[in-house]
Design a protein around this motif. Structure first.
Motif, mmCIF file in Angstrom:
data_model
loop_
_atom_site.group_PDB
_atom_site.id
_atom_site.type_symbol
_atom_site.label_atom_id
_atom_site.label_comp_id
_atom_site.label_asym_id
_atom_site.label_seq_id
_atom_site.Cartn_x
_atom_site.Cartn_y
_atom_site.Cartn_z
ATOM 1 N N CYS A 280 0.833 -1.214 0.000
ATOM 2 C CA CYS A 280 0.000 0.000 0.000
ATOM 3 C C CYS A 280 0.861 1.256 0.000
ATOM 4 C CB CYS A 280 -0.917 0.017 1.216
ATOM 5 S SG CYS A 280 -1.967 1.471 1.278
ATOM 6 N N LEU A 281 0.441 2.230 -0.806
ATOM 7 C CA LEU A 281 1.185 3.485 -0.891
ATOM 8 C C LEU A 281 0.667 4.503 0.114
ATOM 9 C CD1 LEU A 281 1.064 3.991 -4.764
ATOM 10 C CD2 LEU A 281 2.917 2.975 -3.462
ATOM 11 N N ASN A 282 -0.469 4.181 0.753
ATOM 12 C CA ASN A 282 -1.153 5.165 1.601
ATOM 13 C C ASN A 282 -1.562 6.395 0.812
ATOM 14 O OD1 ASN A 282 -0.048 4.934 5.095
ATOM 15 N ND2 ASN A 282 -1.471 3.726 3.927
ATOM 16 N N CYS A 283 -1.946 6.207 -0.433
ATOM 17 C CA CYS A 283 -2.470 7.336 -1.208
ATOM 18 C C CYS A 283 -3.982 7.366 -1.030
ATOM 19 C CB CYS A 283 -2.091 7.228 -2.677
ATOM 20 S SG CYS A 283 -3.002 5.967 -3.604
ATOM 21 N N ILE B 174 -7.228 14.920 -8.420
ATOM 22 C CA ILE B 174 -8.125 14.785 -7.275
ATOM 23 C C ILE B 174 -7.367 14.867 -5.953
ATOM 24 C CG2 ILE B 174 -9.948 13.507 -8.438
ATOM 25 C CD1 ILE B 174 -8.668 10.928 -7.306
ATOM 26 N N ARG B 175 -6.103 15.259 -6.018
ATOM 27 C CA ARG B 175 -5.292 15.445 -4.809
ATOM 28 C C ARG B 175 -5.209 14.167 -3.967
ATOM 29 N NH1 ARG B 175 -4.959 20.951 -3.365
ATOM 30 N NH2 ARG B 175 -3.365 20.271 -1.941
ATOM 31 N N CYS B 176 -5.133 13.017 -4.608
ATOM 32 C CA CYS B 176 -5.020 11.769 -3.846
ATOM 33 C C CYS B 176 -3.574 11.524 -3.462
ATOM 34 C CB CYS B 176 -5.558 10.592 -4.642
ATOM 35 S SG CYS B 176 -4.556 10.135 -6.065
ATOM 36 N N TYR B 177 -2.661 12.239 -4.094
ATOM 37 C CA TYR B 177 -1.221 12.137 -3.825
ATOM 38 C C TYR B 177 -0.636 10.778 -4.183
ATOM 39 C CZ TYR B 177 -2.260 16.334 -1.068
ATOM 40 O OH TYR B 177 -2.686 17.558 -0.642
ATOM 41 N N SER C 170 2.017 6.318 -13.828
ATOM 42 C CA SER C 170 1.347 5.014 -13.809
ATOM 43 C C SER C 170 0.411 4.894 -12.620
ATOM 44 C CB SER C 170 2.379 3.879 -13.747
ATOM 45 O OG SER C 170 3.056 3.810 -14.967
ATOM 46 N N ALA C 171 0.778 5.531 -11.510
ATOM 47 C CA ALA C 171 -0.051 5.422 -10.311
ATOM 48 C C ALA C 171 -1.285 6.300 -10.393
ATOM 49 C CB ALA C 171 0.759 5.791 -9.071
ATOM 50 N N CYS C 172 -1.196 7.398 -11.127
ATOM 51 C CA CYS C 172 -2.285 8.384 -11.112
ATOM 52 C C CYS C 172 -3.592 7.770 -11.591
ATOM 53 C CB CYS C 172 -1.940 9.580 -11.991
ATOM 54 S SG CYS C 172 -3.250 10.807 -11.985
ATOM 55 N N PRO C 173 -4.638 7.852 -10.761
ATOM 56 C CA PRO C 173 -5.920 7.288 -11.176
ATOM 57 C C PRO C 173 -6.592 8.124 -12.258
ATOM 58 C CG PRO C 173 -6.154 8.386 -9.061
ATOM 59 C CD PRO C 173 -4.689 8.412 -9.398
#
Lengths: 279, 342, 316, 65, 69
Positions: free
Chosen positions: B238-241, C207-210, C266-269
């Motif tokens: 988990c990245l905790n995002c 969406i500022r999910c970071y 790649s992580a960005c939703p």
């Protein structure tokens, strides 16, 4: 239906520096509208969100008792931006109060019993409210013996000195106030709260204990009560978690299925034993 | 409640009727992604899609929402008194919302509106002024698991009208008074329509393969699940995002902040997420959920144990599968719940 | 790629059974297509789950940060560069790390594949040597792998690991033919107002999910600047000024450290192209100070170094 | 000197995203160079004045969100 | 905009305590006239300067930022 996010406007009536390090100040707040004052019905143990426009809100236990009149007393430690701003405010300034929030100490459900109150540091606020409520002539007769144990690091860090001195003198309650170490000019008890509690040895028969203090104090007071034969459902504690909404929605004070802001802050030890230690 | 027909060539006329005194929104294709947008005609809206990438919860609970305003003028202490933001001025219709998302709003109703004190007027106002016209899923995704968490591809919970695509026309089922008013001018359904819809429903349910089992989760005590060893593995990658919580139709945690700019001031709330280290951090530096494990566990425990315990068995998940698709490290909620249930 | 995966599994099993490392950090097959995920194998049996496909897009260097014990990491070029970065930044010791090196064939962007089938659901993707067989409800299509590479893989300059204790398969050629300078180039031609508009367009879906920050192996500060509250540098709203502040400062914090691994994108939703910012910084660092991050153990990061003749014509 | 590298990269980045070059100024002025200080203030003010008010990073909290 | 004579920009001036702040002081003592648009923020060293400060200044509504060592 009232929008419960909107604070009641209040003005600061009086500001008092409470402790020698000046980190704690007490604020007497007066409602600007009398109908708000009547809507704000609280009982000891509840808290309110103090709102300062432009800075935010902080949840603070109500230190006054409803038996003292309409004005509200809050004692605030200076830690974050809201409390720092509040510490810079003066009598006459306008701010907001939102509440009353949370549950309260189960006093009415425990009529006829002895009450033991254990407080450490500035967690004494809602217990001041409780003491004033209990000692009020309307209520005093409903309860048995009242024991008040309170400790702080130094004499200068003790809150509400005038009041507990008066309680002591009135003979209406057994008051034991202690400081951590010997200090010049202090003739009272010396020692940590758990030790003093052990010495006072409150009896569990027909009694409840209200405990409020820093986690370390609670950790060491607990075994003292166990040793004296107290059961978990007799021990009542008040928790503190980070809060925003104060009405059980926003999720940050969540401890297991409970919201500290709405289902708490007061829990019995029986309840806490079934919850994660996320507080 | 009545069952009506919405012929496909009459959709435009139907939407025009809706638009007259309401704002109409529907899933639309935006830059290759399915999202929500205003529509006026049938062609602008999507009628064949799996679901929108993000949940429509921001129609009721915007990511950034001004709650109150004040005036930050020196020498005017009265200006500092908070004034609540005005309610929604025009009613709205959300067209083609999926049943899972509508169900989610009903779960959130239990949290936003509980009693006199816990009574989020911002949420309520928008809920009361918004009608939901659902579009039944005939083709659930491989990530959908709604049937195993008490929802359904043809679910009616929380909707005012449910549309079922019967090929050449829609069956429009009115489910509430509000819904009845929306479809009152449509012709009545034919005899076979309801049976056909029931067949489609069965077929859609059959397409949902993976799912979660909840029986043991329900039976176990909070602390047994909390202390279970599975969390050590779940949290690893988990990245905790905030992705899972922000795309989730039932996640509802928020933060409240004050902002000032010149003489204007406002109190605004923003989505927040339990995965954030900051979320529970005390002013003293103590953090009740100080580790990644605590935070990951919180999300699953909240949805699958805490909410059911607190809200009469209602699960805080509707099985939309968004988090399964969007999690950057593929933490699959189905696997986690099944591990909890193992 | 399956042959490589098999060798990774063998290496992992050997390392774990010999007790050389406590954990092997690699990739495992995701529960949805095109979503391989970071996997931690502690036992030889668990090592069976390791895989190597076209969708190994997370940067595993992230998981070495503050991790006690000896670890082995499956590392292609970019991951190894980030490991070097972390060693140079004293985050762990080289001795505690065992690098299972792999040549990266370039990873595939699942968004580019998905874009071929708008609104449809892909249920399976089968790896073939130069192709991917994409299957979904009612469709099946064979696509040429290299046409769907992530854009950062196209501009990759280091496909082989910089450091490795063991190389899986052969080292391959470097580069895919793209030039990273071309990422920032279109913006550089614009006038300021257009650039700002372009920035807003790029970030509008944020969406500022970071997730970008949290997926990044550079971002290991205990308290990130966006989380700082006293003072609060960055508002938490969706307002464009807040979103821009976050992305500008995040990009700046990557200066001299970003290896263009593409984990953020790649992580960005929401599919935000934040490389438009970081690639500009990568270019500046290279042009101004002749530095490429993570290429050499012991190199001093450019932002903690100065030379008397550094460019300063912008200073009056 | 370390700062010089930071500023160089930051200035480029801010210009890249659309902050006009004339909004951000750097200078070296020793404590004895009062005249250079005076001239630089004037120059900076002129440059910023020519660009008009800055809008980009200001969030408008008045708009209904 | 440039022909707008009314416009008086606000400029945040981050001045190093040992260099430019001294120069500003000297300019003051020497009675040198300069435009009143700058708001001086004294920093202990230019090395203390953080990009956060610059963005924070723009967010607060300044029209320009000047950093001087």
């Amino acid at each position: 239906m009232r929008n419960t996010y909107v604070p009641y406007p209040v003005s600061i009536k009086e500001v008092r520096v409470e402790t020698e390090d000046k980190q704690l100040k007490s604020f007497w707040l007066q409602f600007l509208n009398s109908e708000d004052a009547s809507a704000f019905n609280y009982t000891p143990g509840q808290f309110a969100e103090l709102s300062i426009s432009g800075y935010g809100e902080i949840p603070i236990g109500i230190a006054s008792s409803p038996t003292e009149g309409r004005d509200l007393l809050f004692t605030v430690n200076k830690v974050g931006s809201v409390s720092s701003r509040l510490h810079n405010m003066k009598a006459g300034d306008i701010m907001g109060v939102r509440g009353p929030l949370g549950n309260s100490y189960p006093l009415k459900a425990n009529k006829g019993k002895n009450i033991v109150i254990v407080a450490g540091g500035f967690a004494v606020t809602t217990l001041r409210s409780t003491m004033n409520w209990l000692l009020h002539p309307d209520n005093r007769g409903d309860f048995g013996e009242i024991t008040f144990i309170y400790g702080a690091r130094t004499p200068g860090m003790l809150l509400y000195t005038q009041e507990w001195t008066a309680w002591q003198q009135s003979g209406q309650a057994n008051v034991h106030v202690t400081v951590d170490r010997e200090a010049p000019g202090w003739s009272g008890l010396v020692g940590f709260v758990p030790t003093v509690t052990g010495d006072v040895a409150p009896k569990p028969d027909n009694a409840i204990a209200l405990i409020c203090g820093p986690p370390i104090m609670i950790k060491f007071t607990q075994p003292v009560f166990d040793k004296l034969g107290w059961q978990s459902d007799q021990i009542i504690m008040s928790l503190e978690n980070r809060m925003k909404c104060g009405i059980g929605i926003c999720g940050r004070c969540n401890v297991g299925p409970e919201y500290v802001c709405k289902d708490g802050p007061v829990f019995t030890k029986t309840q806490l034993d079934k919850l994660p230690r996320e507080y | 409640m009545s069952q009506k027909i919405l012929a496909k060539d009459k959709v435009d006329a139907f939407l025009q009727g809706l638009c007259r005194d309401q704002d109409l929104f529907a899933p639309v294709m935006k830059d290759g992604k399915v999202g929500w947008g205003p529509v006026a005609t049938a062609a602008e809206a999507l009628w064949e899609f799996s679901n929108t990438e993000m949940s429509p919860k921001d129609f009721f609970f915007p990511q950034t929402e001004c709650m109150m305003r004040f005036k930050n003028v020196q020498g005017d202490p009265q200006g500092m008194i908070m004034q609540a933001e005005a309610p929604l001025s025009r009613p709205r219709v959300l067209l083609n919302i999926r049943p899972c998302d509508a169900k989610a709003f009903q779960v959130l109703d239990l949290i936003f509106v509980q009693d006199e004190m816990t009574n989020d007027l911002y949420w309520r106002d928008k809920r009361e002024k918004t009608a939901l016209i659902g579009l039944a899923c005939n083709d659930p995704c491989p990530t959908c698991f709604c049937t195993t968490v008490g929802s359904n591809p043809h679910g009616e919970t929380g909707l005012d009208v449910l549309l079922v695509d019967l090929g050449d026309h829609f069956l429009a089922k009115a489910l509430t008074e509000k819904g009845e008013a929306l479809v009152k001018d449509l012709p009545a359904a034919a005899a076979g329509d309801e049976g056909q819809a029931a067949e489609l429903k069965k077929a859609a349910e059959a397409k949902i393969k993976g799912g979660v089992a909840m029986d043991k989760v329900n039976a176990r005590e909070v602390m047994e699940l909390y202390d279970a060893p599975l969390w050590d593995r779940v949290m690893e990658s988990c990245l905790n995002c905030g992705t899972c919580t922000f795309c989730c139709p039932t996640c509802h945690c928020f933060d409240i902040q004050d902002e000032t700019q010149g003489e204007a001031g406002r109190r605004v709330r923003n989505w927040d997420y339990c995965m954030s280290w900051l979320f529970t951090m005390h002013g003293t530096g103590h953090n009740p959920r100080g580790t990644k494990k605590d935070r990951v566990r919180q999300r699953f425990m909240h949805k699958f144990k805490y909410i059911p315990v607190k809200r009469g068995g209602e699960i805080g998940c509707v099985g939309c599968g968004r988090c399964v698709q969007l999690c950057p490290v593929n933490i699959d909620v189905r696997k986690v719940v099944n591990d909890m249930n193992a | 790629m399956e042959a490589i995966a098999q060798k990774i599994r063998e290496a992992a099993k050997r390392l774990l059974s010999e007790g050389k490392v406590d954990v092997v950090i690699g990739y495992a097959k995701g529960s949805v297509p095109m979503r391989e995920y970071p996997y931690f194998a502690y036992t030889p049996e668990e090592a069976e789950n390791l895989t190597w496909t076209s969708f190994c897009c997370n940067n595993l260097a992230l998981y070495t940060i503050r991790r006690p014990g000896r670890m082995a990491v499956v590392a292609q070029g970019c991951v190894s560069r980030n490991l070097v970065n972390l060693i140079n930044e004293n985050q762990f010791k080289r001795e505690d790390l065992y690098v299972i090196g792999v040549n990266s064939p370039g990873m595939v962007d699942r968004r580019k594949v998905q874009a071929l089938f708008p609104g449809k659901t892909i249920t399976e993707v089968i790896e073939e040597p130069e192709h991917l067989l994409v299957k979904g409800q009612g469709f099946e299509q064979r696509i040429e792998r290299k046409k769907f590479l992530r854009s950062n893989c196209l501009t990759c300059v280091q496909r082989n690991p910089v450091i490795s204790d063991e190389m899986i398969g052969e080292k391959g050629p470097e580069g895919h033919g793209g030039n990273i300078d071309n990422v920032a180039a279109p913006w550089e031609k614009l006038i300021p107002a257009e650039r700002w508009a372009e920035l807003q367009e790029t970030l509008k879906d944020c969406i500022r999910c970071y997730a970008c920050r949290d997926a990044c192996p550079l971002c290991y500060c205990h308290v990130c600047f966006v989380d700082e509250a006293q003072p609060q540098w960055c508002g938490k709203t969706q307002d464009e000024a807040d979103v821009a502040t976050f992305h500008i400062l995040r990009a700046f914090h990557c200066a001299g450290r970003c290896t263009d691994c593409g984990a953020c994108e790649s992580a960005c939703p929401q599919g935000i192209k934040m490389r438009r910012l970081t690639s500009k910084i990568e270019k500046d660092i290279r042009e101004l100070y002749g530095y490429r991050p993570g290429m050499e153990i012991g190199a001093t990061p450019p932002m903690s170094l100065f030379r008397p003749n550094d460019p300063q014509d912008f200073i009056k | 000197m370390f700062a010089r590298r930071r500023f160089a990269v930051l200035k480029n980045l801010l210009e890249y995203v659309g902050i006009e070059p004339g909004r951000l100024h750097f200078s070296w002025i020793s404590s004895a160079e009062a005249e250079k200080f005076q001239k630089t203030v004037a120059a900076v003010t002129e440059a910023v004045k020519a660009l008009g008010p800055a809008q980009h990073m200001i969030k408008d909290i008045r708009k209904v969100a | 905009m440039s022909d707008n004579a009314e416009f008086s920009p606000r400029i945040a001036a981050f001045l190093c305590n040992w260099c430019s702040y001294g120069a500003a002081d000297l300019a003051g003592v020497s009675r040198l006239q300069y435009p009143p648009n700058i708001q001086v923020i004294r920093i202990p060293c230019t090395g203390r300067m953080s990009p956060k400060f610059i963005l924070a200044a723009f967010r607060k509504g300044v029209d320009g930022v000047w950093v001087s060592g």
